[in-house]
Design a protein around this motif. Structure first.
Motif, mmCIF file in Angstrom:
data_model
loop_
_atom_site.group_PDB
_atom_site.id
_atom_site.type_symbol
_atom_site.label_atom_id
_atom_site.label_comp_id
_atom_site.label_asym_id
_atom_site.label_seq_id
_atom_site.Cartn_x
_atom_site.Cartn_y
_atom_site.Cartn_z
ATOM 1 N N SER A 69 0.820 -1.205 0.000
ATOM 2 C CA SER A 69 0.000 0.000 0.000
ATOM 3 C C SER A 69 0.862 1.266 0.000
ATOM 4 O O SER A 69 1.948 1.303 0.569
ATOM 5 N N LYS A 70 0.333 2.296 -0.633
ATOM 6 C CA LYS A 70 1.038 3.574 -0.670
ATOM 7 C C LYS A 70 0.860 4.323 0.646
ATOM 8 O O LYS A 70 1.539 5.306 0.908
ATOM 9 N N VAL A 71 -0.130 3.874 1.414
ATOM 10 C CA VAL A 71 -0.476 4.595 2.640
ATOM 11 C C VAL A 71 0.298 4.048 3.832
ATOM 12 O O VAL A 71 0.779 4.809 4.670
ATOM 13 N N ASP A 94 1.685 14.181 1.930
ATOM 14 C CA ASP A 94 0.607 14.527 1.007
ATOM 15 C C ASP A 94 -0.592 15.109 1.757
ATOM 16 O O ASP A 94 -1.168 16.119 1.351
ATOM 17 N N TYR A 95 -0.935 14.481 2.866
ATOM 18 C CA TYR A 95 -2.087 14.973 3.636
ATOM 19 C C TYR A 95 -1.829 16.406 4.114
ATOM 20 O O TYR A 95 -2.672 17.299 3.967
ATOM 21 N N VAL A 96 -0.639 16.618 4.673
ATOM 22 C CA VAL A 96 -0.311 17.924 5.222
ATOM 23 C C VAL A 96 -0.240 18.973 4.101
ATOM 24 O O VAL A 96 -0.646 20.119 4.284
ATOM 25 N N ASN A 97 0.232 18.565 2.936
ATOM 26 C CA ASN A 97 0.244 19.478 1.789
ATOM 27 C C ASN A 97 -1.152 19.892 1.375
ATOM 28 O O ASN A 97 -1.398 21.038 1.025
ATOM 29 N N ARG A 98 -2.054 18.937 1.403
ATOM 30 C CA ARG A 98 -3.437 19.274 1.066
ATOM 31 C C ARG A 98 -4.005 20.247 2.094
ATOM 32 O O ARG A 98 -4.727 21.178 1.756
ATOM 33 N N ARG A 499 7.204 23.636 -1.075
ATOM 34 C CA ARG A 499 6.253 22.549 -0.886
ATOM 35 C C ARG A 499 6.754 21.618 0.210
ATOM 36 O O ARG A 499 7.960 21.423 0.370
ATOM 37 N N ILE A 500 5.817 21.092 0.981
ATOM 38 C CA ILE A 500 6.206 20.166 2.038
ATOM 39 C C ILE A 500 6.570 18.823 1.388
ATOM 40 O O ILE A 500 5.772 18.252 0.642
ATOM 41 N N LEU A 511 5.918 15.904 13.715
ATOM 42 C CA LEU A 511 5.328 17.250 13.621
ATOM 43 C C LEU A 511 4.192 17.246 12.598
ATOM 44 O O LEU A 511 3.113 17.795 12.842
ATOM 45 N N MET A 512 4.420 16.585 11.469
ATOM 46 C CA MET A 512 3.348 16.509 10.462
ATOM 47 C C MET A 512 2.122 15.791 11.027
ATOM 48 O O MET A 512 0.982 16.183 10.793
ATOM 49 N N GLN A 513 2.389 14.739 11.781
ATOM 50 C CA GLN A 513 1.252 13.992 12.342
ATOM 51 C C GLN A 513 0.502 14.836 13.369
ATOM 52 O O GLN A 513 -0.711 14.780 13.453
ATOM 53 N N ALA A 514 1.255 15.643 14.122
ATOM 54 C CA ALA A 514 0.586 16.534 15.090
ATOM 55 C C ALA A 514 -0.262 17.552 14.341
ATOM 56 O O ALA A 514 -1.415 17.813 14.703
#
Ligand code: ARG
Length: 592
Positions: A69-71, A94-98, A499-500, A511-514
């Protein structure tokens, strides 16, 4: 955008379905064993019964579907049947970029409606004291949260400007200054434009009168009579009342502006007086209100009540209206003016029963229909170190302004120490400005980080600390981020063009997850009227940022793409912190 955990869950749900199981089992949560994995799914455990299968086998079936999986960078089925999951760096980035690409950081917005928040609730002629702090601070934050979610929100101060306290002050004044024209019933001229008392006078007159009325029945009877006359429109009393209003409102505005609390409506109990007779008539005609011992009451008891539920008294036997009469008329007024989907009230817990009665009465008598929700948010007490209500050194009830002074003074000392230690030379004015901003964060965060319904201890040392779960710590983090971004701009980096990228190490990913929790936490804060959710979120975010900051060189990073990615993440973190502190009701200073 879907909330972070929801989005991850989608993938696991799909894998459950693909493996022939109920997709509802695929809900993912944050791991409670962060040493083993980042996220977990316990669905196989729940599915075991349903499918008469060992949970580990189900978990393995699902894990097989998630392979490649890519996730998920890691998927492990472990005994007795848990799925341990780690996200890929690319997915997190990707999520944080969105999020960064969306004005509201990916927040799912509800359909907007109109709402009223009734908070503050100060009483004219009485000084604002510690008891008024929470209603102002929590109410302001709730109003800002509701607004951030796109609603049209009116903040109404709902002053106590019509009750016995007004009669007490007027009666006491008549004894002290009997020659004033307000007390001469034959006087037909214009009344003086200057008030016969100041705020300081009122602060002395009201308690003196209140004390007398407690021991002297005759005095109290006169004060009550004065109240009724005022309410019936006695010309002189009305003029004196206007003076009291002007003086008190000016003082309230001073106090609330120190707290950055702003009301759209400066209405009070007196605002709706003219609505009362019609409302009472309707309640009688509708068969809801009836006479009992000379008073007019509405029953609000329900069969399922386990506690005592006295009737709602609409008009007293002496013809006077009460606190709840004005609250009911205010509901009628608000419905007519704004047609709100919610009216939210903030008071301390002692008014729980009261609001239950008022809400029931309003529903029963048709003042509101199902389209309008009435919500009472009640909060606990501000306590001192000993756990009992906060007192001044001499044992009195502290004035609100003294409380703010106390924090600001403590803050000023710290700011001066801090700047001296850094060799920064600042003017006294600048130091005071910083102390005001950081002090406000200390007070508000100290209050809002607790669940509102609980009591909390007003601890000046703790609240003003730059470390730990405090307002100053959050601001310190914001100032640090802003300063790095400023320096980056000075060096010529255009952060908006960066870009992140996928995280380069653990603190970067963390940090991204937070950051990614924004949507979930803000939505809970909104749905539960819970500013403490936002505090919890930004505290975690600040901790994650500071770990990242200590473990990475940002401005001196040599790889341009990595540096740009760091800065873009800082920019997003800073914007989110600013949004959250705005919702909590405090500002970020430039330096501190
Ligand atoms: N003035 C009231 C008090 O001091 C609080 C008002 C709260 N709001 C309301 N709509 N009753 O207790």
């Amino acid at each position: 955008m879907k909330r972070f955990l929801e989005e991850i869950s989608e993938y696991v749900k799909a894998a459950f379905a693909e493996a022939g199981y109920d997709e509802a089992l695929g809900r993912v949560s944050v791991s409670n064993r962060p040493d083993l994995c980042e996220y977990q799914c316990n669905g196989a455990m729940a599915g075991a019964k349903q499918y008469h299968k060992a949970p580990l086998m189900i978990a393995q079936d699902v894990a097989a579907k998630l392979e490649g999986s890519k996730v998920f960078g890691k998927v492990e089925a472990v005994a007795p049947g848990f799925l341990n999951l780690d996200l890929t760096n690319e997915f997190v980035a990707d999520y944080v970029n969105r999020m960064a690409g969306d004005e509201k950081f990916g927040l799912e917005m509800p359909t907007p409606t109109t709402m009223v928040v009734d908070y503050g609730g100060p009483n004219v002629a009485k000084p604002l004291h510690v008891g008024h702090l929470r209603s102002a601070v929590i109410g302001e934050s709730i109003k800002r949260i509701l607004r951030y979610m796109g609603n049209t929100v009116y903040g109404d101060i709902h002053m106590g400007d019509w009750g016995l306290q007004m009669g007490l002050v007027i009666y006491e004044t008549s004894l002290r200054m009997p020659d004033l024209p307000y007390f001469d019933d034959d006087y037909t001229g214009e009344y003086p434009s200057e008030a016969p008392f100041t705020v300081a006078d009122l602060e002395e007159i009201y308690p003196a009168a209140s004390n007398k009325s407690k021991t002297d029945a005759d005095y109290k009877a006169h004060a009550m009579e004065t109240t009724v006359k005022l309410q019936e429109g006695h010309r002189g009393y009305r003029a004196l009342w206007n003076h009291m209003m002007n003086i008190s409102i000016a003082d309230m505005k001073r106090n609330y502006s120190r707290l950055d609390v702003e009301f759209d409506l400066w209405n009070g109990e007196s605002t709706v007086q003219e609505l009362i007779p019609g409302m009472v008539r309707d309640m009688k005609d509708g068969g809801y209100a009836y006479e009992s011992d000379g008073a007019l009451v509405v029953d609000v008891k329900e069969e399922t009540d386990t506690k005592e539920m006295p009737p709602c008294i609409i008009i007293k036997s002496d013809g006077a209206s009460l606190y709840n009469t004005t609250d009911l008329a205010t509901i009628k007024d608000r419905v007519a003016r704004y047609d709100p989907s919610k009216i939210v009230y903030l008071t301390d817990k002692r008014q729980d029963l009261y609001f239950e009665q008022v809400f029931r009465c309003a529903r029963k008598t048709g003042l509101v229909d199902d389209g309008c929700e009435l919500i009472h948010l009640s909060f606990g007490t501000v306590n001192g170190a000993d756990g009992s209500p906060y007192k001044t050194r001499s044992g009195g009830v502290p004035k609100l302004s003294d409380l703010i002074d106390e924090i600001e003074d403590a803050m000023l000392i710290k700011i001066k120490e801090n700047t001296a230690a850094k060799g920064e030379n600042i003017s006294d004015e600048e130091a005071r400005d910083r102390a005001r901003k950081v002090g406000l964060a200390a007070i508000k965060y100290g209050d809002l980080s607790n669940q509102a319904s609980k009591d909390y201890i007003f601890d000046v040392d703790r609240f003003t600390s730059f470390e730990g779960d405090t307002g100053p710590y959050i601001l310190y983090t914001c100032v640090r981020i802003n300063s790095i971004l400023r320096k980056a701009a000075e060096q010529g980096t255009d952060v908006s063009a960066c870009r992140i990228q996928a995280p380069v190490n653990a603190s970067h990913k963390a940090l991204m997850q937070a950051v990614s929790g924004f949507s979930a936490e803000i939505t809970s804060a909104y749905e539960e009227y819970a500013p403490h959710r936002i505090c919890g979120y930004i505290y975690g975010l600040s901790n994650a940022f500071n770990s990242f900051y200590h473990e990475n060189h940002i401005l001196t990073e040599e790889d341009a793409q990595t540096k740009g990615s760091f800065l873009a993440l800082l920019d997003l973190t800073g914007k989110i912190l600013k949004t959250c502190t705005d919702m909590l009701g405090f500002e970020i200073p430039e330096r501190m």
